[in-house]
Design a protein around this motif. Sequence first.
Motif, mmCIF file in Angstrom:
data_model
loop_
_atom_site.group_PDB
_atom_site.id
_atom_site.type_symbol
_atom_site.label_atom_id
_atom_site.label_comp_id
_atom_site.label_asym_id
_atom_site.label_seq_id
_atom_site.Cartn_x
_atom_site.Cartn_y
_atom_site.Cartn_z
ATOM 1 N N GLY A 113 -3.004 3.141 0.661
ATOM 2 C CA GLY A 113 -1.652 3.641 0.909
ATOM 3 C C GLY A 113 -1.567 5.148 0.809
ATOM 4 O O GLY A 113 -0.727 5.788 1.451
ATOM 5 N N HIS A 114 -2.451 5.713 -0.012
ATOM 6 C CA HIS A 114 -2.470 7.157 -0.160
ATOM 7 C C HIS A 114 -3.175 7.823 1.017
ATOM 8 O O HIS A 114 -3.155 9.036 1.146
ATOM 9 C CB HIS A 114 -3.181 7.517 -1.457
ATOM 10 C CG HIS A 114 -2.854 8.887 -1.948
ATOM 11 N ND1 HIS A 114 -1.629 9.189 -2.478
ATOM 12 C CD2 HIS A 114 -3.566 10.034 -1.957
ATOM 13 C CE1 HIS A 114 -1.621 10.482 -2.797
ATOM 14 N NE2 HIS A 114 -2.774 11.009 -2.485
ATOM 15 N N GLY B 231 0.754 3.923 -3.035
ATOM 16 C CA GLY B 231 0.004 5.119 -2.664
ATOM 17 C C GLY B 231 0.198 6.334 -3.559
ATOM 18 O O GLY B 231 -0.772 6.938 -4.018
ATOM 19 N N GLY C 232 -3.537 0.986 -3.400
ATOM 20 C CA GLY C 232 -2.999 2.319 -3.660
ATOM 21 C C GLY C 232 -3.807 3.396 -2.943
ATOM 22 O O GLY C 232 -3.252 4.322 -2.351
ATOM 23 N N ALA D 99 0.837 -1.200 0.000
ATOM 24 C CA ALA D 99 0.000 0.000 0.000
ATOM 25 C C ALA D 99 0.876 1.255 0.000
ATOM 26 O O ALA D 99 0.613 2.209 -0.744
ATOM 27 C CB ALA D 99 -0.924 -0.018 1.208
ATOM 28 N N GLU D 100 1.933 1.228 0.790
ATOM 29 C CA GLU D 100 2.794 2.408 0.918
ATOM 30 C C GLU D 100 3.459 2.740 -0.424
ATOM 31 O O GLU D 100 3.527 3.886 -0.833
ATOM 32 C CB GLU D 100 3.880 2.164 1.971
ATOM 33 C CG GLU D 100 3.358 1.959 3.391
ATOM 34 C CD GLU D 100 2.567 0.667 3.583
ATOM 35 O OE1 GLU D 100 2.924 -0.352 2.944
ATOM 36 O OE2 GLU D 100 1.570 0.675 4.331
ATOM 37 N N ALA E 94 -2.021 6.409 -6.823
ATOM 38 C CA ALA E 94 -3.459 6.152 -6.796
ATOM 39 C C ALA E 94 -4.209 7.150 -7.670
ATOM 40 O O ALA E 94 -3.972 8.359 -7.587
ATOM 41 C CB ALA E 94 -3.973 6.226 -5.369
ATOM 42 N N PRO F 30 -3.007 12.758 -7.201
ATOM 43 C CA PRO F 30 -2.343 12.310 -5.958
ATOM 44 C C PRO F 30 -1.710 13.415 -5.128
ATOM 45 O O PRO F 30 -1.904 13.439 -3.903
ATOM 46 C CB PRO F 30 -1.291 11.308 -6.464
ATOM 47 C CG PRO F 30 -1.803 10.847 -7.782
ATOM 48 C CD PRO F 30 -2.534 12.014 -8.369
ATOM 49 N N ARG G 83 -3.959 12.537 3.519
ATOM 50 C CA ARG G 83 -4.415 11.442 4.366
ATOM 51 C C ARG G 83 -5.758 11.806 4.991
ATOM 52 O O ARG G 83 -5.964 12.934 5.412
ATOM 53 C CB ARG G 83 -3.345 11.244 5.450
ATOM 54 C CG ARG G 83 -3.369 9.962 6.208
ATOM 55 C CD ARG G 83 -1.966 9.565 6.651
ATOM 56 N NE ARG G 83 -1.210 9.014 5.520
ATOM 57 C CZ ARG G 83 -1.319 7.754 5.089
ATOM 58 N NH1 ARG G 83 -2.129 6.915 5.694
ATOM 59 N NH2 ARG G 83 -0.617 7.347 4.068
#
Lengths: 168, 419
Positions: free
Chosen positions: A76-77, A34, A73, A30-31, A37, A46, A51
């Motif tokens: 993670g974003h 991110g 993604g 995910a990180e 995404a 993005p 967050r």
Amino acid sequence: MWHQGRCWFFDDDVDTDQIMPTRYLALRTAEALGPYALSGVDPAWPPRVARGDIVVAGWNFGCGSSREHAPLGLLGHGVACVVAKSFSRIFYRNAANIGLNLMVLQQDVADRTQGRDGWVDVANGRLSFDGGATVLQGAAPAPIVLEILAYGGLMGLRAAQAAKATAT
Amino acid sequence: MPPQTITERIIARHADRDAVSPGEYVEVRVDQTWSDDLGAPITLGLLETYGIAEVFDRDRVFITSMVNAPAHSIETAEVLKLIRELSRKFDITLYEMGHAAIHNAKAIELGKTLPGELIVGGNSHACMAGALGCYATGMGSTDIAAILATGRTWLEVPRTIRYRYIGKLRPWVTGKDLILHTIGRIGVAGADNAAMEFVGEPIAQLEVEERLSMSNMAIEAGGQNAICQPDAKTFAYVEKIAQRPWQPVFGDADARVSEEIVIDIDALEPVIAAPFLPSNTTSWCEVKGLPLDQVYIGSCTNGWMTDLRAVAAILKGRKIADNLRVIVIPSTAQIYRRAVEEGLAQIFLEAGAAFSLPTCGPCIGAHAGVLADGERCLATSNRNFPGRQGALRSETYLCNPVIAAASAIKGCIASPDDI
Ligand code: SF4
């Protein structure tokens, strides 16, 4: 599962190739995913999103490829919740399975100013604006989906079930 | 026992129930699953994280490296290496190189998606196997990880929409045209989470592999699965390849469906789906003459022997046009070998086409024919979303294999009658 964040609006039929373009699929956390995404819809998206923000989409969000990299993604974003008029089934399962909150809301949001503040209440299927003055009622996820989300994803639920089975 | 559709009956059998109803959530046994080089790192990574040492049944699981294999960058080489290590660790069969294949085609070829079975593959086009009379659906990496751990999954029993085809197939009209036309009519979410059941005389007329290209694209209409009642053709197809005992399942004639849609194909010409949605369909003559940069014949939708034979019949003794490049990609290594043995490979090469390794090729814009900005490709694959085959402003038009072959000769969108 009550959350406040800025809302970002998307149209119908956003497919998973647009949520996570193919060239990033060698990444798998995910990180790492991110930063890309939704870059297939708009590469400018993005950097603008922080967050805790909320994605509000139209019909058939997440159609197409089964790539789990798409919800990963978004997670993670830092996207806190995806609200859509409808989801493609595989994306919907994938998102719940990794613990990404999501909610179906078929009503139109009249004011789609990008970045406006919204409040989402997943368990009760509600999206509100203007400090609660505008409340849009959608649908709460099915019990099995709420259960998966409560365990942070499907593997968490399966692990709990396995532990229970060995305990009894 | 209430009457059941074929989909309901298969799900009920795998839930150890007499009957199920649409909208119910049920836990089912899974007969076969698979993963690929996109999903496997996540799926097997989850097994590691959760300390799961082995898969539920190694005969019902495999992995194919097909999107980025053979590696085309250091990053993809690292991923493929990791998959080799992990599949060894979990004792899962991995197919690549001389055994390479697109997974959903491989599962069929291996005789592991049989009538009456319940199949969940780690790709959205896993629904393809449904044309053999099984319930088949696609899921993502975590769902597949849970299946590998337990051999089970949960489903929301779908409502069934029955598509009844009537009329006669015109020349050059294939199963691919029927499904493109259907998606054009109902839209990309027209069968949202439903079982699509294909019936009628034209379906009976189709080759089994043409039915497979139809069920393949159920996901482009949002279908949970697509299914044909098995018939003598199905049995002849699977009897030769079945790897385990199987028992066909049929729906009841009086089973309730949510809707029946009648599709008259008497006047249907070959169909093209223009960018950027598979539902953006038109008759081939509406886009006749449109110039192309690339023609791609292959993908899990149309990389079957039936497709390659039809393409070779058109390319034989002809040359592809100078202004474009043509790539022919069989779905599996076995089809590749057969195409060589039957002399089809020679025909493709003499015509000036590339005949490439069995992979997903440019279908997914990862490898072997990615499109540059502004380029236009006519493809027998299944998706034409923005950027699907490469640059965000490249264009993909979807069609059947004979239209692709004729267009390759003509250098622009054409039918075999024009060459
Ligand atoms: S050929 Fe295309 S649609 Fe089929 S599995 Fe490969 S990438 Fe997916």
